[in-house]
Design an enzyme around this catalytic site. Structure first.
Site, short mmCIF file in Angstrom:
data_model
loop_
_atom_site.label_atom_id
_atom_site.label_comp_id
_atom_site.label_asym_id
_atom_site.label_seq_id
_atom_site.Cartn_x
_atom_site.Cartn_y
_atom_site.Cartn_z
CD1 TRP A 1 -26.70 20.02 14.52
CD2 TRP A 1 -27.09 17.90 15.13
NE1 TRP A 1 -27.82 19.99 15.31
CE2 TRP A 1 -28.09 18.72 15.69
CE3 TRP A 1 -27.13 16.53 15.37
CZ2 TRP A 1 -29.13 18.21 16.49
CZ3 TRP A 1 -28.15 16.02 16.16
CH2 TRP A 1 -29.13 16.85 16.72
CB CYS B 1 -0.89 0.05 1.24
SG CYS B 1 -1.53 -1.52 1.75
#
Lengths: 466, 466
Positions: free
Chosen positions: B447, B54
């Site tokens: 939020w 990776c």
């Protein structure tokens, strides 16, 4: 949806407090109910509505340049949605048997009664101001309201000296330390606890202590402030402890807040051990069908310990408001409780916690193991990989996750959300070791730090079962 | 711990493949068993062990400067822990009834049999190399191994032209596009799908498309490569589709990988629909008590759809190795499955997904609603607040979370972990709306975007139940 509540007859909902919880409740109720069905009256004693108190340190520090950016919704916007908002109007009494509140115009002093069918108490919190000699002297500031923030900024602009002392080393304290550093002050933080951030275990708080010292902040622990000596001009000139004095051109009180529940108490409404209002899961004040309460004036259920806690945090206040507005508007919603997640930063240091500390676990009668590991935010070979320390508590025998604390740099704080969700779901640390978390070298080592600490906790659990 | 397995008699564990899964298994088994109890022989046909595939795009792109940084543990380190590691030695046959493997010295060609008591198959994956004319020409590169990465770097160093074409727009493709941009190339990405990142729904892939275009990358979708035309010198000079040619001084194949299971297939071991080995939850090859398999050569259980999937990802390979080593060492561990979490980035664009896409849900027979929202990584007023788009799928009626996709900037990708844990715990989107996620202005709006999208999903669910 169960649309309970009278149809046809126009009802009145009264909201006490025009900040996050109160105005969220008003807005959500308005979404569900037209003005013909539900009149909404909101009383706010200050000049502002719906502002972000959490943003004040960043405004003071200069990251946020304009106070108005902290106002989520203006009075005009609320009024445009048919919410009868009355600023500078303080509720002085709740008459529960009479279903009415008495309100006073702050400027004129005129008082009048307003009756309600539904009442929302969102009176918020008040900053702790210890009764110390000098606490009201010019140059001593709290940072709870926008007015407080403006007053502090005015003082900073007018003050020549560059020595600032912050009293308290919780979230507000450390954030204000950063704000003052950013403003170019020499900052001393005087803290009564063993280490800063008493919402962490002391071993993790010590990491915060070291990092703040490295940032050039003078950290004083275990120090009880006895008075705030003033100069000949009457202004504060130092913060004094039993042993010594820390010279100060400006003093910021960041000691925390208490629920503002004097009105509720006088009305005979139920308060908990922390002086916050007690509600059911629908945010109804216990024993009162038509009174709801939310935000910084209520206690919340801690889902991990099963006890009530007091946590003043905007994100909870907004959720409470949403739930209250839904229920008061005839819908159905609940706020199941919290796991105690909090994140903060001081310059590039990130601090996060969720769940129980060691002393919380002991207090709740839980036996536990702890595991602490050091890892990095990204693959070790990837540029910007920054160290982080993660501590985890797991219950003996069951292996249930009890809490997680993280101190690190970029990418550390929001990792606590993994543990917050796992706590909510009641996961074991063994179950957490196989969590499928996002992996790529710029974002995580191949074993995310949360997985590494979970694995270590599993090993600790095994060796604890003799 | 149940310490099964022969005591006293020395057993031999043979590992095929010296990368993440194989060497993790070997290391973990060694932790549990002394060399006197368990001999461990590991065969690896390449030059390296335990490297981060990776990490190759970041090495090619220059973020990682030294190949050796990608090697988690060297052959010497493994040998120092009494693992008999044989590099450049390829296993050519597994004789299951005879409990032995035949291995060939790659350099000398000499072959010999090695018997085993326990076998670990960790043969990994092979890159998809379409049988196109010109695919083997100089200048055409895969990026699967460290040798591949070095060859590509050598080509880049020797190439005067600055036009690079990447074939494929999955994780490897977009990461290689970034690497080549960082190296100063003009990059074209040729992609057979409707949008890049087919691991996302097309509406989210479109956002990646736009962002990559804004980065100066030429994006070609719905394009089937037909051949790789070469110049007079025999080197690749373009990537051709039916319609046109894209001039190329270097071509990178980033089409993905397939499980390397030819050996296993020849040995009669069970393969799944994706040609990966099938194991039980303890990573034992189904029907074979003493053979384990893990990493990129196995299929894994998708916990959301209940089906087997093929996902080649280092983080899974490491977990498999850990589980295999524990079990082969006489302990007990399982890998319960995945929820399909993946994160990636292209320059400052962050891309994340977990759970099911719309087409996965349909394929699994699930009915669902979707919700998509735009929000920011931090409080809107906080500097650096960056936009992000979040999409959520929830099952009709039950409201169970099915999947989440995020495209945004800093702070976007790792938020997918919230959904990954919620998927693992089988949470509903309604339950997610009250999650106690870390909130402070530098880290999240009041939020969190994940809460906002969960709320919208709840509303979609309500309106779907007519």
């Amino acid at each position: 949806m169960n649309m309970s509540g009278a149809r046809g007859a126009r009802e009145r909902m009264v909201v006490i407090g025009g900040d996050a919880a109160g105005m969220s409740a008003a807005s959500q109720a308005r979404r569900l109910r037209d003005p013909e069905e539900l009149e909404i009256v909101a009383f706010e004693r200050g000049h502002f509505t719906s502002f972000s108190a959490c943003g004040i340190p960043y405004w003071v520090g200069g990251d946020v340049t304009d106070r108005d950016q902290l106002i989520a919704r203006t009075p005009q916007e609320h009024r445009a949605r048919a919410i009868d908002l009355r600023l500078r109007t303080e509720v002085t009494e709740i008459d529960v048997p009479g279903s009415r509140v008495r309100a006073r115009d702050v400027d004129s002093g005129a008082e009048s009664w307003t009756s309600y069918d539904k009442l929302v108490i969102a009176t918020g919190a008040r900053p702790i101001r210890p009764p110390l000699p000098g606490v009201d002297a010019p140059g001593v500031h709290g940072v709870q309201t926008l007015d407080d923030g403006q007053a502090l900024l005015d003082t900073l602009a007018a003050t020549k000296g560059r020595r600032a002392v912050v009293v308290g080393a919780g979230y507000i304290g450390v954030e204000m330390a950063e704000a003052l550093i950013n403003r170019g002050y020499e900052v001393t933080v005087v803290n009564s606890g063993q280490e800063p951030m008493s919402t962490l275990d002391p071993d993790m708080g010590r990491l915060v202590h070291r990092a703040m010292t490295d940032l050039g902040i003078t950290m004083v622990n275990d120090a009880e402030v006895t008075r705030l000596p003033t100069g000949e001009d009457g202004r504060v000139r130092a913060v004094a402890t039993e042993d010594t004095e820390y010279p100060a051109d400006v003093v910021v009180l960041g000691i925390g807040v208490r629920p503002e529940t004097a009105l509720a108490k006088a009305a005979g409404l139920p308060l908990g051990d922390h002086d916050g209002l007690l509600t059911d899961l629908a945010m109804r004040v216990r024993g009162h069908e038509n009174i709801w309460a939310g935000g910084d004036c209520v206690e919340v259920l801690d889902l991990v310990s099963g006890r009530e806690r007091y946590i003043a945090l905007g994100t909870h206040a907004n959720k409470h408001g949403q739930v209250i507005g839904t229920n008061a508007g005839g819908g159905y919603a609940t706020f199941p409780g919290v796991v105690g997640t909090a994140v903060s930063k001081v310059c590039d240091l990130e601090i996060a916690r969720t769940g129980l500390r060691e002393k919380d676990a002991r207090r709740a009668g839980l036996q536990y193991v702890t595991a602490t590991i050091e890892s990095t935010s990204r693959a070790g070979y990837y540029p910007g990989a920054a160290p982080m320390t993660v501590k985890m508590l797991a219950e003996r025998r069951t292996g249930r996750l009890l809490g997680t604390q993280i101190v690190g740099r970029e990418g550390a704080a929001k990792r606590v959300d993994i543990a917050a969700v796992a706590l909510t779901a009641g996961m074991t640390v063994d179950g957490m070791t196989s969590l499928d978390l996002g992996y790529a070298p710029p974002f995580s080592p191949v074993w995310d730090p949360v997985l590494v600490v979970a694995r270590k906790a599993v090993n600790e659990l095994r060796s604890s079962e003799f």
